[in-house]
Design a protein around this motif. Structure first.
Motif, PDB file in Angstrom:
ATOM      1  N   GLN A   1     -17.452   1.061  30.394  1.00 22.87           N
ATOM      2  CA  GLN A   1     -18.552   1.976  30.727  1.00 22.87           C
ATOM      3  C   GLN A   1     -19.080   2.477  29.391  1.00 22.87           C
ATOM      4  OE1 GLN A   1     -19.861   2.578  33.721  1.00 22.87           O
ATOM      5  NE2 GLN A   1     -18.352   1.347  34.781  1.00 22.87           N
ATOM      6  N   ALA A   2     -19.747   1.591  28.650  1.00 21.03           N
ATOM      7  CA  ALA A   2     -20.190   1.911  27.286  1.00 21.03           C
ATOM      8  C   ALA A   2     -21.335   0.974  26.905  1.00 21.03           C
ATOM      9  CB  ALA A   2     -19.019   1.718  26.322  1.00 21.03           C
ATOM     10  N   PRO A   3     -22.204   1.430  25.987  1.00 18.09           N
ATOM     11  CA  PRO A   3     -23.353   0.587  25.605  1.00 18.09           C
ATOM     12  C   PRO A   3     -22.952  -0.520  24.631  1.00 18.09           C
ATOM     13  CG  PRO A   3     -23.412   2.676  24.422  1.00 18.09           C
ATOM     14  CD  PRO A   3     -22.203   2.753  25.316  1.00 18.09           C
ATOM     15  N   LEU A   4     -22.255  -1.543  25.135  1.00 18.54           N
ATOM     16  CA  LEU A   4     -21.688  -2.588  24.269  1.00 18.54           C
ATOM     17  C   LEU A   4     -22.767  -3.509  23.709  1.00 18.54           C
ATOM     18  CD1 LEU A   4     -18.640  -3.633  26.523  1.00 18.54           C
ATOM     19  CD2 LEU A   4     -18.646  -2.013  24.638  1.00 18.54           C
ATOM     20  N   LEU A   5     -23.712  -3.900  24.571  1.00 15.70           N
ATOM     21  CA  LEU A   5     -24.753  -4.848  24.149  1.00 15.70           C
ATOM     22  C   LEU A   5     -25.883  -4.091  23.461  1.00 15.70           C
ATOM     23  CD1 LEU A   5     -26.017  -7.739  24.225  1.00 15.70           C
ATOM     24  CD2 LEU A   5     -27.047  -7.083  26.412  1.00 15.70           C
ATOM     25  N   LYS A   6     -26.234  -4.536  22.249  1.00 16.80           N
ATOM     26  CA  LYS A   6     -27.292  -3.865  21.479  1.00 16.80           C
ATOM     27  C   LYS A   6     -28.589  -4.664  21.553  1.00 16.80           C
ATOM     28  CE  LYS A   6     -24.071  -1.055  20.002  1.00 16.80           C
ATOM     29  NZ  LYS A   6     -23.774   0.087  20.856  1.00 16.80           N
ATOM     30  N   ALA A   7     -29.702  -3.925  21.633  1.00 18.84           N
ATOM     31  CA  ALA A   7     -31.017  -4.566  21.755  1.00 18.84           C
ATOM     32  C   ALA A   7     -31.311  -5.479  20.571  1.00 18.84           C
ATOM     33  CB  ALA A   7     -32.091  -3.490  21.875  1.00 18.84           C
ATOM     34  N   ALA A   8     -30.851  -5.082  19.383  1.00 17.25           N
ATOM     35  CA  ALA A   8     -31.163  -5.853  18.177  1.00 17.25           C
ATOM     36  C   ALA A   8     -30.581  -7.272  18.226  1.00 17.25           C
ATOM     37  CB  ALA A   8     -30.632  -5.110  16.947  1.00 17.25           C
ATOM     38  N   TRP A   9     -29.561  -7.496  19.078  1.00 19.31           N
ATOM     39  CA  TRP A   9     -28.933  -8.827  19.138  1.00 19.31           C
ATOM     40  C   TRP A   9     -29.640  -9.758  20.139  1.00 19.31           C
ATOM     41  CZ3 TRP A   9     -23.472  -6.514  20.522  1.00 19.31           C
ATOM     42  CH2 TRP A   9     -23.039  -5.690  19.468  1.00 19.31           C
ATOM     43  N   VAL A  10     -30.547  -9.185  20.930  1.00 15.62           N
ATOM     44  CA  VAL A  10     -31.148  -9.953  22.038  1.00 15.62           C
ATOM     45  C   VAL A  10     -32.420 -10.622  21.532  1.00 15.62           C
ATOM     46  CG1 VAL A  10     -32.138  -9.763  24.366  1.00 15.62           C
ATOM     47  CG2 VAL A  10     -30.159  -8.341  23.718  1.00 15.62           C
ATOM     48  N   LYS A  11     -32.398 -11.938  21.436  1.00 13.49           N
ATOM     49  CA  LYS A  11     -33.541 -12.606  20.796  1.00 13.49           C
ATOM     50  C   LYS A  11     -34.694 -12.822  21.778  1.00 13.49           C
ATOM     51  CE  LYS A  11     -32.614 -17.524  21.398  1.00 13.49           C
ATOM     52  NZ  LYS A  11     -32.362 -18.812  20.763  1.00 13.49           N
ATOM     53  N   PRO A  12     -35.916 -12.950  21.262  1.00 16.40           N
ATOM     54  CA  PRO A  12     -37.041 -13.265  22.135  1.00 16.40           C
ATOM     55  C   PRO A  12     -36.768 -14.586  22.863  1.00 16.40           C
ATOM     56  CG  PRO A  12     -37.827 -12.734  19.917  1.00 16.40           C
ATOM     57  CD  PRO A  12     -36.327 -12.814  19.845  1.00 16.40           C
ATOM     58  N   GLY A  13     -37.166 -14.654  24.124  1.00 20.59           N
ATOM     59  CA  GLY A  13     -36.992 -15.884  24.902  1.00 20.59           C
ATOM     60  C   GLY A  13     -35.677 -15.931  25.663  1.00 20.59           C
TER      61      GLY A  13
END
Ligand SMILES: NC(=O)c1ccc[n+]([C@@H]2O[C@H](COP(=O)([O-])OP(=O)(O)OC[C@H]3O[C@@H](n4cnc5c(N)ncnc54)[C@H](O)[C@@H]3O)[C@@H](O)[C@H]2O)c1
Length: 352
Positions: free
Chosen positions: A217-229
């Motif tokens: 229950q934590a914000p593990l996935l960061k937006a900066a790692w998510v690539k376009p597409g």
């Protein structure tokens, strides 16, 4: 056979597996059938009954019924979720059984192991979403979480995206990553599967398909790692920072009205006033049935969250029942031989 005899079939997980029920295509076509039936108003889908035994750990048993009027089948999944199980006892988190009844006389037709169906449903719904929302040439998939849902998700994703050849996985314990790599490597020899030693960023950065399936229950996935597409399938509860959804070009749910009232990341954002209805592209059913577009450009980041719709479990378990019945596997269960007062020896058995 006596006139009032009632029998039903019992299927263990091994019977279901032996009959070929771990079949992603079987599950996806059952899900598509269920979506059409739901849209046609043929599904009775009451609220689930929830019994939580520990607020802190969320140990619970839920009862989830649904009926397909036209298919003449009513079912219920009895599912327990005990998140501490894997670490504390080396046991699975989720386990389920399913009962199916016909609705011409209301009699049971099958009692079956339900974890296989439940996990297959989670994977099949994620895969169906990927079929419409992922780039079809996706080559790499990254996982946070290496548990039972993650494993089924990998099988399901590979089934709809055969171009996947690379998989990276990060979990809390290195041993879990190793088990994931060993078990999945045997099943998918043409996918290079690697653990990252708990390095979440290394598992996700650059991935065409992203899956989070954790008990965190934590914000593990960061937006900066998510690539376009990329296409992101969010399976667990709160496991990504709000910016992941905020930067997505499309957000799709299995059912937004249901998601809204839960405790997933999207639910929290909505309840905090940070995710209004109009920012949701729509429900998967509307995309599958052609009412809304799926992916429209190779550059879109698409976020998918399914919280689980139990009528899909009933649809899949019914398809499994038909396949297993035809295979001859399973056991015949006698429910009753005759009605209570018809028993010749009742006089010897009663206590009054
Ligand atoms: N959306 C649905 O329909 C649906 C259905 C069933 C289960 N779930 C949810 O999916 C999640 C996973 O279920 P499961 O059966 O695979 O559980 P599991 O216990 O088998 O696996 C959980 C995984 O989460 C990982 N994890 C936990 N904390 C972590 C952290 N801080 N960093 C990295 N990894 C971490 C663990 O290492 C483990 O690999 C649960 O939250 C469950 O409630 C969702």
């Amino acid at each position: 056979m006596k006139q009032h005899e009632i029998r039903c079939q019992y299927y263990s997980q091994e019977d279901l597996l032996g009959a070929g029920c771990l079949d992603i295509r079987l599950a996806i076509s059952a899900v598509e059938m269920a979506m059409r039936a739901f849209e046609a108003g043929e599904v009775i889908f009451p609220e689930k009954v929830v019994q939580i035994f520990n607020e802190e750990t969320q140990e619970r048993i839920n009862c989830l019924p649904a009926t397909f009027r036209k298919l003449r089948v009513c079912g219920v999944k009895w599912v327990s979720v005990f998140p501490p199980n894997p670490v504390k006892f080396g046991m699975q988190n989720l386990s389920a059984v399913i009962i199916l009844s016909e609705i011409d006389h209301g009699l049971p037709i099958a009692f079956m192991e339900g974890t296989l169906c439940s996990n297959l449903r989670v994977g099949a719904v994620g895969a169906l979403a990927a079929r419409h929302l992922a780039n079809p040439q996706s080559r790499s998939i990254g996982f946070i979480g290496a548990g039972e849902q993650a494993k089924m998700h990998l099988l399901a994703m590979k089934s709809v995206l055969p171009s996947l050849v690379e998989c990276r996985v990060a979990a809390k314990e290195q041993a879990e990553e190793e088990t994931f790599c060993r078990e999945m490597g045997q099943l998918l020899p043409n996918v290079a599967i690697q653990g990252t030693g708990g390095n979440l960023q290394a598992a996700i950065e650059g991935a065409d398909v992203i899956v989070t399936a954790t008990s965190a229950q934590a914000p593990l996935l960061k937006a900066a790692w998510v690539k376009p597409g990329s296409f992101y399938s969010h399976v667990g509860g709160y496991e990504d920072e709000y910016a992941v959804a905020q930067q997505a070009d499309k957000i799709v749910c299995d059912d937004w009205e249901t998601v809204k009232h839960r405790t997933q990341t999207l639910s929290r954002m909505h309840q905090a006033g940070e995710l209004p209805d109009h920012q949701i592209h729509g429900n998967l059913q509307d995309i599958v049935l052609g009412h809304l577009p799926g992916r429209q450009s190779p550059e879109e980041r698409i976020y998918f969250n399914a919280v689980g719709l139990a009528y899909l479990d009933v649809a899949i378990s019914h398809a499994m029942y038909l396949r297993t019945r035809d295979s001859g596997l399973g056991q015949d269960l006698k429910i009753q031989q005759e009605m209570i007062f018809e028993h010749a020896h009742l006089k010897n058995w009663i206590r009054i």
